[in-house]
Write an enzyme that holds these catalytic residues in place. Structure first.
Site: not given
Length: 253
Positions: A157-159
């Site tokens: 999700a962060y990436q």
């Protein structure tokens, strides 16, 4: 020989300035001669950092702000202009992390990280450009990550958000270059910060594995990221726009 600090005479908005990379970058920008408007959600750390920098003779102010709220973003950009009279540079660093396999991320957590890291960057860009277009010039630096240039387990999700920040940056360089506004992005590798400490907790061994795979065999510092951002904000980078510059100790080499 020009001995003036590279950001002398410039007003820079630092979004996400309360701790970690944002606070360290603000210290670099101040040393490089910029007047600063510091922004973050939490007022207390902003006040401490402002007191620290003003006690050293730097021209610094702060205002709390929430990058997910359009009215708040417009207000803190306007506050910078009201305080300093113009806006020459912006450092869009506000972000949150999210560890865990993609199928384990809750919908609420996914929506939250998208709101802060992607929508927040877009809202900041929109309001910063509103001011810079009137001036006919400006430089914006968005903070992505090496996770925006490649994948790895446990941070999907962060990436995804950091890939999106690079997409926003590249499109913004095309949209706003004719207005005299440069837009670039940084892609830090592992950098000592509260977020890195959290990743050490949520992904055991992951940070150490990244550092071991880094040619310089160390995590970066916020000051090193800030120094690279200061270059992009300065006139020394006057023909750079749309670039994504890794600050990763050679990890992506």
């Amino acid at each position: 020989m020009n001995t003036r600090p590279p950001l002398s005479g410039k007003v820079v908005l630092v979004v996400g300035a309360s701790t970690g990379i944002g606070a360290d970058a603000a210290r670099v920008f101040a040393e490089d001669g910029a007047a600063l408007m510091l922004v973050a959600r939490s007022e207390e750390p902003l006040a401490r950092l402002t007191k620290e920098l003003t006690s050293e003779g730097h021209d610094v102010a702060y205002t709390p702000g929430d990058v997910t709220d359009p009215a708040s973003v417009a207000a803190f950009v306007d506050a910078a202009v009201a305080r300093f009279g113009r806006l020459d540079g912006a450092y869009n660093n506000a972000a949150i992390g999210q560890g865990g396999r993609l199928d384990a991320v809750t919908e609420a957590d996914f929506d939250r990280i998208m709101a802060v890291n992607v929508k927040g960057t877009w809202l900041c860009l929109r309001e910063e450009v509103r001011v810079m277009e009137r001036q006919g010039a400006g430089s914006i630096v968005n903070v992505s990550s090496i996770g925006g240039l490649r994948g790895s387990p446990g941070m999907g999700a962060y990436q995804a958000t950091k890939h999106a920040v690079i997409g926003l940056t590249r499109t913004a360089a095309h949209d706003f270059g004719p207005l005299g506004i440069r837009v670039n992005a940084l892609a830090p590798g592992p950098t000592e910060s509260p977020m890195l400490d959290e990743l050490r907790r949520t992904i055991p061994g992951g940070v150490e594995a990244r550092i071991a795979a880094t040619p310089l065999r160390k995590a970066g510092t916020g000051a090193e990221v800030g120094a690279t951002a200061a270059f992009l904000l300065s006139d020394r980078a006057s023909h750079l726009s749309g670039t994504v510059l890794p600050v990763d100790g050679g990890f992506l080499a």
